[in-house]
Design a protein around this motif. Structure first.
Motif, PDB file in Angstrom:
ATOM      1  N   UNK A 284       0.803  -1.218   0.000  1.00 46.47           N
ATOM      2  CA  UNK A 284       0.000   0.000   0.000  1.00 46.47           C
ATOM      3  C   UNK A 284       0.843   1.280   0.000  1.00 46.47           C
ATOM      4  N   UNK A 285       2.091   1.218   0.485  1.00 44.98           N
ATOM      5  CA  UNK A 285       2.902   2.442   0.500  1.00 44.98           C
ATOM      6  C   UNK A 285       3.492   2.767  -0.875  1.00 44.98           C
ATOM      7  N   UNK A 286       3.369   1.838  -1.819  1.00 46.83           N
ATOM      8  CA  UNK A 286       4.043   2.035  -3.105  1.00 46.83           C
ATOM      9  C   UNK A 286       3.193   2.798  -4.114  1.00 46.83           C
ATOM     10  N   UNK A 287       1.998   3.231  -3.710  1.00 50.41           N
ATOM     11  CA  UNK A 287       1.162   3.989  -4.641  1.00 50.41           C
ATOM     12  C   UNK A 287       0.266   4.958  -3.917  1.00 50.41           C
ATOM     13  N   UNK A 288      -0.501   5.700  -4.696  1.00 55.39           N
ATOM     14  CA  UNK A 288      -1.377   6.726  -4.114  1.00 55.39           C
ATOM     15  C   UNK A 288      -2.655   6.116  -3.540  1.00 55.39           C
TER      16      UNK A 288
ATOM     17  N   UNK B 204       3.032   5.737   4.633  1.00 51.97           N
ATOM     18  CA  UNK B 204       2.792   4.689   5.621  1.00 51.97           C
ATOM     19  C   UNK B 204       1.611   5.049   6.519  1.00 51.97           C
ATOM     20  N   UNK B 205       1.458   6.352   6.768  1.00 51.67           N
ATOM     21  CA  UNK B 205       0.443   6.800   7.732  1.00 51.67           C
ATOM     22  C   UNK B 205      -0.950   6.878   7.138  1.00 51.67           C
TER      23      UNK B 205
ATOM     24  N   UNK C 170      11.356   2.827   3.091  1.00 50.22           N
ATOM     25  CA  UNK C 170      11.655   3.868   4.071  1.00 50.22           C
ATOM     26  C   UNK C 170      12.544   3.331   5.200  1.00 50.22           C
ATOM     27  N   UNK C 171      13.540   4.131   5.600  1.00 51.83           N
ATOM     28  CA  UNK C 171      14.482   3.653   6.607  1.00 51.83           C
ATOM     29  C   UNK C 171      14.153   4.125   8.023  1.00 51.83           C
TER      30      UNK C 171
ATOM     31  N   UNK D 240       9.083  -4.360   9.175  1.00 54.67           N
ATOM     32  CA  UNK D 240       8.989  -3.998   7.763  1.00 54.67           C
ATOM     33  C   UNK D 240      10.383  -4.227   7.177  1.00 54.67           C
ATOM     34  N   UNK D 241      10.596  -3.767   5.946  1.00 57.45           N
ATOM     35  CA  UNK D 241      11.909  -4.025   5.339  1.00 57.45           C
ATOM     36  C   UNK D 241      13.039  -3.384   6.142  1.00 57.45           C
TER      37      UNK D 241
END
Lengths: 414, 419
Positions: free
Chosen positions: B53-57, B169-170, B231-232, B306-307
């Motif tokens: 879900x974080x990879x798109x709008x 993410x939020x 994201x780190x 997460x990653x």
């Protein structure tokens, strides 16, 4: 093919052993032949509350969970309308811990007031979390008494109301234990990389001194044959209208059981099933629809349930649904569709059997039905079902006079 | 005479055997992992895409994921579903925060035909307007239903706060999102994240080289062409947040903070601390809030990775009138871990429990694959687990206290409730 050995202790305890040399874990599964079905109508929810109390310490062991966790294991239990089932999964080296714990609570519980008090509260919160504080959470509390008039299936395992749980006394608890928690009312299965004689010795060591107790003979009121269509509408603060068609079907031991199971798959298991394709994809009447059986021991229910799309009324759904059901009652299904149902069954079964805990639970369950080896015969029964069988069962089950319909009507949701 | 008061001796687990899957390259950045030692005919194939879900709008990633089998120009959704069902296959697709996974469950004789059906469907999905509309309408209804659950309301609010420094993410869905999806956006996302977004493939099943070659050949063109980066650093927003829901019988509570992944030196120690606090039936939180006070049906805590980052969460649903009392007890339990040393007995129990769970979680080929993926995605090896077992066995009460003081400070927490 699941290999197993069976033996019985003098006190009546039935034991099934299944060897699996591929796993480092052991499973100890205990089935007690007691469920919500055995409750008094004014003391419902008791079998399930009792399941919670089984973790409140036994006669010689103050805490059930601690030693098991120390042994690297975990456990859980569930109560259904028909049975109560407990299991432990732990490293095989420590199997004796599980037998020690399970046998001690079969011998006797600690029966502390504190445990009863706390578990009453926990179960009340479970009641709220699952049944009252969720959209559509209470449908089974409404549907069961609509479909059953005499049989104790008319209440859910959680119970009819919170008051029944609040009113449970220590006296009730003790009487319940005495009546249902005896070796002769239990079936024990053990799975893992062991030898039969090793298991026999361990089971004798921990279980043979438990008194036999009274054998319990179930006397369950029989449900009179339903002869009229029943319907009830409830209004709830939910976003969409929902429907639950409950059709009376045969009991678990009837030859028609597996046929009815496949009939429910035909109607609404998958995205290529009859009702999904027609009522959802083609007519766009519903946002979701499925069909399934409850799998109960006595006369059960085949359920068709779903939710209406906005702008669709119950009458439109009803008409379209019965039209599809009539098709299933008129025409035998094709060879191809029959094969599809069977293929889905075979895949699901292979995955289910892969899991050692499932095997342990199923062994106990089939034994309770009367013959453990049915675990190995089930697939053949499904393979033998013909399209004519499905047609016959569809005509028998999918009748308006065997149907109870619960409608949940959405009211002014903000 | 049998002495039932005497507990049988407990044997400790020293080491757990892990099976390393065969690793086969698909392209420069993607691999296929294979375990063939399966005792029966079952087979599971997972295709992992960089399409969470974080990879798109907005809700685009989830919508594309849900529509993958909705039909091509040649085949309808019904046709695709019928073909999969005819072969006895089960298909599942899901999108989490960072990745999306497509799974086929089947008997091995049907794997390749099923794989071909699914590949054709996802590569050529047409996003027909009728299907898109139907899907969004269903999801909108589902969303409305979820909004009736305090657990869902709390979870949405929690997500906003815990990932506060990173909007992708939020983000959480809103009702309007379901009316504002353009087909062009779906197509563009599909193009980038599925047709060119394959991250890795895992296969559990007793199949041969020919089948493997067939799969590798078919997915080659979908492979990503660069290393994955997510994201780190994400920081949670500290504070207390409440979402009001009239007439709720229970309140949902979520308390937590952002933390690290298993690459961090304190990870193992922190997970042990997490277990003591709330990750097993006998945990501090369960013993106090369920088994002593009866406020709830269940309470637990967990660490989510997460990653490149992770978060720690305590979650429960409690009687409406004891929300504040519960939060107070949670705070008390956390502070106890910072002030008092855990007893040797309790810590030994937790150690054995954790090692037993590692053994259980590695039982069987499907679990073995999951265990492997968990370390592989962090660029680590399977020896992580036996090192973790060693570290678990050696940890001292002082260390638990130290980690609690370092990472469980109440003022650094996000505290969310709904009800």
């Amino acid at each position: 093919m699941i290999h197993f050995d069976e033996f019985q202790l003098e006190n009546g305890l039935t034991v099934i052993f299944h060897k699996d040399h591929t796993t480092p874990m052991a499973v100890v599964n205990t089935l007690y032949k007691v469920g919500a079905i055995d409750e008094e109508e004014d003391k419902t929810g008791f079998a399930h509350l009792f399941e919670h109390l089984m973790f409140g310490g036994s006669i010689h062991i103050p805490n059930f969970d601690t030693p098991l966790q120390e042994a690297g294991g975990e456990n859980n239990a569930f109560t259904s309308n028909d049975i109560t089932n407990y299991y432990e999964v732990l490293p095989k080296e420590n199997i004796e811990i599980a037998l020690w714990l399970e046998s001690d609570r079969m011998l006797s519980l600690a029966f502390t007031e504190k445990s009863l008090e706390v578990q009453r509260n926990v179960v009340i919160e479970e009641f709220k979390q699952r049944y009252l504080n969720q959209p559509y959470g209470d449908v089974w509390l409404e549907l069961r008494p609509l479909a059953y008039k005499e049989h104790p299936y008319k209440w859910a395992t959680i119970g009819k109301s919170i008051e029944h749980i609040e009113n449970a006394t220590m006296e009730d608890v003790k009487a319940f234990f005495k009546k249902f928690y005896s070796p002769s009312n239990a079936i024990l299965s053990i799975c893992g990389n062991f030898e039969l004689n090793e298991i026999k010795a361990l089971v004798h060591k921990w279980y043979s001194d438990i008194p036999a107790g009274e054998e319990n003979q179930r006397k369950i009121p029989k449900e009179p044959q339903q002869t009229e269509f029943r319907e009830k509408t409830i209004e709830r603060e939910v976003p969409a209208d929902a429907f639950y068609y409950a059709f009376k079907m045969c009991d678990k031991n009837s030859p028609e059981y597996v046929v009815t199971d496949l009939l429910s798959d035909l109607l609404g298991r998958e995205k290529s099933s009859r009702l999904y394709v027609s009522l959802k994809k083609e007519m766009q009447l519903v946002s979701e629809i499925s069909a399934y059986i409850l799998g109960s021991l006595d006369e059960g229910l085949l359920i068709v349930s779903g939710k209406l799309n906005e702008g669709v009324c119950f009458e439109m759904l009803d008409e379209a649904l019965w039209e599809e059901l009539e098709k299933v009652k008129k025409e035998e299904i094709s060879e191809e569709e029959m094969q599809k149902l069977l293929n889905k069954f075979l895949t699901a079964k292979a995955f289910e059997e892969q899991n050692i805990l499932n095997r342990a639970m199923n062994l106990c369950y089939y034994k309770m039905l009367g013959d453990t080896n049915r675990i190995n015969e089930e697939t053949e029964l499904y393979k033998k079902v013909t399209s004519k069988d499905i047609l016959d069962v569809a005509n028998d089950v999918l009748q308006k006079t065997k149907c109870s319909l619960l409608k949940v009507k959405a009211k002014n949701v903000r | 005479m049998l002495d039932r008061t005497k507990q049988p001796e407990i044997k400790e687990i020293e080491k757990v055997d892990f099976l390393k899957p065969k690793v086969l390259p698909i392209s420069e950045y993607t691999e296929l992992y294979h375990i063939s030692a399966v005792p029966n005919e079952t087979c599971r194939l997972d295709l992992h895409f960089q399409a969470g879900s974080v990879t798109g709008k907005g809700i685009i990633p989830g919508t594309v994921n849900g529509l993958l089998l909705s039909g091509t120009n040649e085949k309808s959704a019904i046709k695709i579903a019928s073909e999969i069902d005819a072969l006895g296959g089960f298909f599942n697709s899901s999108a989490s925060l960072e990745y999306a996974v497509l799974t086929i469950y089947c008997l091995r004789e049907n794997l390749i035909p099923l794989f071909d059906i699914v590949m054709d469907a996802i590569q050529n999905v047409a996003f027909h307007e009728k299907e898109v509309k139907e899907y969004l309408s269903d999801k909108k209804q589902r969303f409305k239903i979820n909004m009736g659950k305090v657990s869902f309301l709390a979870q949405m609010e929690y997500r906003k706060r815990i990932f506060s420094t990173h909007p992708d993410y939020a983000k959480t869905a809103s009702l309007e999102d379901y009316d504002n999806v353009s087909i062009e956006d779906l197509q563009a996302f599909h193009q980038k994240h599925y047709l060119k977004g394959l991250s890795h493939v895992s296969l559990v099943g007793d199949v041969g080289d020919q089948e493997l070659a067939h799969i590798i050949d078919a997915v080659k063109n979908m492979s990503r062409d660069q290393k994955i980066e997510f994201e780190k650093t994400i920081k949670n927003e500290r504070g207390v947040f409440h979402v009001k829901k009239e007439g709720a019988l229970q309140n949902a509570i979520r308390i937590g903070r952002t933390i690290f992944t298993k690459k961090h030196k304190d990870f193992i120690d922190f997970t042990i601390l997490n277990t003591v606090l709330g990750d097993y039936f006998g945990s501090r939180l369960m013993s106090n809030i369920r088994e002593d006070k009866g406020y709830t049906y269940g309470i637990g805590s967990f660490v989510m990775e997460l990653k490149n980052t992770g978060y720690f969460t305590i979650g429960t649903e409690v009687r409406a009138d004891v929300k504040d009392a519960t939060i107070k007890e949670i705070k008390k339990e956390i502070e106890r871990l910072q002030i008092e040393l855990v007893s040797k007995e309790e810590l030994d129990l937790v150690k054995n429990y954790i090692v037993g769970q590692v053994l259980k979680d590695s039982d069987g080929p499907f679990s073995q694959m999951d265990a492997f993926l968990n370390v592989r995605l962090q660029d680590m090896d399977l020896d992580f687990y036996n090192k973790a077992i060693q570290r678990t066995k050696e940890i001292k009460p002082e260390k638990i206290q130290e980690v609690a003081r370092k990472y469980l400070n109440w003022e650094e927490m996000t505290i969310v409730s709904a009800g």
